[in-house]
Design a protein around this motif. Structure first.
Motif, short mmCIF file in Angstrom:
data_model
loop_
_atom_site.label_atom_id
_atom_site.label_comp_id
_atom_site.label_asym_id
_atom_site.label_seq_id
_atom_site.Cartn_x
_atom_site.Cartn_y
_atom_site.Cartn_z
N TYR A 134 -2.87 -5.11 9.49
CA TYR A 134 -2.05 -4.00 9.29
C TYR A 134 -0.99 -3.79 8.34
O TYR A 134 0.11 -4.62 8.58
CB TYR A 134 -1.73 -3.49 10.68
N LEU A 135 -1.11 -3.18 7.44
CA LEU A 135 -0.22 -3.10 6.32
C LEU A 135 0.77 -1.66 6.40
O LEU A 135 -0.04 -0.87 6.50
CB LEU A 135 -0.74 -3.39 4.97
N ALA A 147 0.77 -1.08 0.00
CA ALA A 147 0.11 0.05 -0.13
C ALA A 147 0.75 1.14 -0.10
O ALA A 147 2.13 1.18 0.25
CB ALA A 147 -0.88 0.11 1.24
N THR A 148 0.30 2.41 -0.53
CA THR A 148 0.97 3.62 -0.61
C THR A 148 1.02 4.29 0.86
O THR A 148 1.74 5.13 1.02
CB THR A 148 0.53 4.71 -1.56
N GLN A 149 -0.02 4.00 1.33
CA GLN A 149 -0.13 4.32 3.07
C GLN A 149 -0.58 3.40 4.01
O GLN A 149 -1.12 2.40 3.54
CB GLN A 149 -1.32 5.63 2.89
N ASN A 150 -0.16 3.65 5.23
CA ASN A 150 -0.74 2.58 6.15
C ASN A 150 -1.98 2.19 6.06
O ASN A 150 -2.96 3.14 5.91
CB ASN A 150 -0.17 2.92 7.67
N CYS A 151 -2.66 1.02 6.07
CA CYS A 151 -4.02 0.73 6.06
C CYS A 151 -4.30 -0.58 6.96
O CYS A 151 -3.45 -1.36 7.29
CB CYS A 151 -4.46 0.67 4.68
N TRP A 152 -5.44 -0.73 7.15
CA TRP A 152 -6.18 -2.01 7.79
C TRP A 152 -6.88 -2.75 6.67
O TRP A 152 -7.59 -2.30 5.85
CB TRP A 152 -7.09 -1.65 8.91
N ILE A 153 -6.76 -4.21 6.37
CA ILE A 153 -7.10 -4.84 5.48
C ILE A 153 -7.93 -6.10 6.28
O ILE A 153 -7.39 -6.74 7.16
CB ILE A 153 -6.22 -5.69 4.58
N GLY A 212 4.50 1.22 1.93
CA GLY A 212 5.78 0.88 0.99
C GLY A 212 6.28 -0.45 1.31
O GLY A 212 7.31 -0.79 0.70
N THR A 213 5.65 -1.33 2.09
CA THR A 213 6.29 -2.84 2.30
C THR A 213 5.51 -3.79 1.57
O THR A 213 4.44 -3.53 1.45
CB THR A 213 6.48 -3.05 3.94
N TRP A 214 5.90 -4.82 1.20
CA TRP A 214 5.44 -5.86 0.66
C TRP A 214 5.29 -6.84 1.55
O TRP A 214 6.17 -7.32 2.34
CB TRP A 214 6.22 -6.38 -0.71
N ASP A 215 3.98 -7.48 1.93
CA ASP A 215 3.77 -8.48 2.79
C ASP A 215 3.23 -9.75 2.09
O ASP A 215 2.30 -9.47 0.81
CB ASP A 215 2.82 -8.06 3.87
N VAL A 216 3.76 -10.91 2.29
CA VAL A 216 2.96 -12.13 1.72
C VAL A 216 2.14 -12.48 2.86
O VAL A 216 2.58 -12.94 3.88
CB VAL A 216 3.90 -13.09 1.19
N VAL A 217 0.92 -12.76 2.49
CA VAL A 217 -0.24 -13.59 3.50
C VAL A 217 -1.05 -14.49 2.82
O VAL A 217 -1.16 -14.58 1.55
CB VAL A 217 -1.29 -12.11 3.96
N ALA A 277 -10.18 -15.98 4.45
CA ALA A 277 -11.28 -15.91 3.50
C ALA A 277 -11.03 -15.24 2.08
O ALA A 277 -10.08 -14.72 2.08
CB ALA A 277 -12.56 -15.09 4.16
N LEU A 278 -11.60 -15.54 0.97
CA LEU A 278 -11.53 -14.96 -0.26
C LEU A 278 -12.18 -13.63 -0.48
O LEU A 278 -12.91 -13.45 -1.43
CB LEU A 278 -11.80 -16.01 -1.33
N TYR A 279 -12.10 -12.89 0.47
CA TYR A 279 -12.85 -11.59 0.53
C TYR A 279 -11.82 -10.52 1.22
O TYR A 279 -11.19 -10.97 1.98
CB TYR A 279 -14.23 -11.47 1.18
N TYR A 280 -12.04 -9.43 0.88
CA TYR A 280 -11.19 -8.32 1.29
C TYR A 280 -11.88 -6.97 1.59
O TYR A 280 -12.70 -6.81 0.65
CB TYR A 280 -9.83 -8.13 0.55
N SER A 281 -11.54 -6.23 2.32
CA SER A 281 -11.94 -4.89 2.53
C SER A 281 -10.65 -4.04 3.26
O SER A 281 -10.15 -4.51 4.00
CB SER A 281 -13.34 -4.62 3.25
N VAL A 282 -10.82 -2.89 2.75
CA VAL A 282 -9.76 -1.98 3.21
C VAL A 282 -9.91 -0.78 3.65
O VAL A 282 -11.09 0.03 3.34
CB VAL A 282 -8.57 -1.73 2.17
N ILE A 283 -9.48 -0.30 4.85
CA ILE A 283 -9.74 1.31 5.44
C ILE A 283 -8.25 2.01 5.80
O ILE A 283 -7.30 1.20 6.02
CB ILE A 283 -10.64 1.24 6.48
N ARG A 284 -8.09 3.09 5.61
CA ARG A 284 -7.07 3.80 5.91
C ARG A 284 -6.65 3.91 7.43
O ARG A 284 -7.66 3.71 8.30
CB ARG A 284 -6.94 5.09 5.34
N ASP A 285 -5.34 4.02 7.63
CA ASP A 285 -4.93 4.20 9.06
C ASP A 285 -5.18 5.82 9.51
O ASP A 285 -6.03 5.94 10.21
CB ASP A 285 -3.69 3.79 9.20
N THR A 286 -4.48 6.70 8.70
CA THR A 286 -4.59 8.03 8.92
C THR A 286 -4.70 8.94 7.47
O THR A 286 -4.86 10.09 7.58
CB THR A 286 -3.43 8.65 9.51
#
Length: 130
Positions: free
Chosen positions: A83-84, A53-59, A87-92, A96-105
């Motif tokens: 919590y992502l 992500a380009t900014q911190n977020c919650w997935i 600028g970092t790549w995470d492998v998860v 479940a095969l659904y996602y939703s995302v919301i910003r941190d700040t």
């Protein structure tokens, strides 16, 4: 090197260490803001995701909307949420095969790359049951 030598893809006592080679099958780009996105489906059968992500977020990996946890006493666990850091790549492996995302700040963009196992690097003796 002898045919039965398992170096470098094994422990010193010869225990199998596979090196899976993963490949992306698509890319999903999603804008996120202070309002959670609706839960969206991931491709069927996907077990591994690479996310950035380009900014911190919650997935949230569930068929419901993401909620940014708040500091509370006692602390409250928010299930199926990752919590992502920007600028970092995470492998998860999503539960479940659904996602939703919301910003941190700050608003940003989420990139999801579903991955599949493409090959295994190792000797035949390592990748077989013999």
């Amino acid at each position: 090197m002898a045919a039965n030598n398992r170096y470098p893809l094994a422990t010193m006592d010869g225990k199998y260490i596979p090196l899976d080679i993963l490949k992306p099958i698509s890319s999903i780009v999603k804008n996120f803001t202070a309002v959670a996105t609706t839960a969206e489906a991931l491709p069927a059968g996907v077990e591994i995701l690479r996310i950035r992500a380009t900014q911190n977020c919650w997935i949230k990996f569930a068929d419901s909307v993401a909620v940014a946890p708040v500091s509370a006493t006692p602390s409250i666990a928010v299930t199926d949420t990752h919590y992502l850091i920007a600028g970092t790549w995470d492998v998860v492996s999503p539960p479940a095969l659904y996602y939703s995302v919301i910003r941190d700040t700050v608003d940003g963009i989420l990139i999801i790359e579903p991955l599949v196992k493409w090959a295994i690097l190792g000797l035949e003796a390592q990748s077989s049951n013999t």
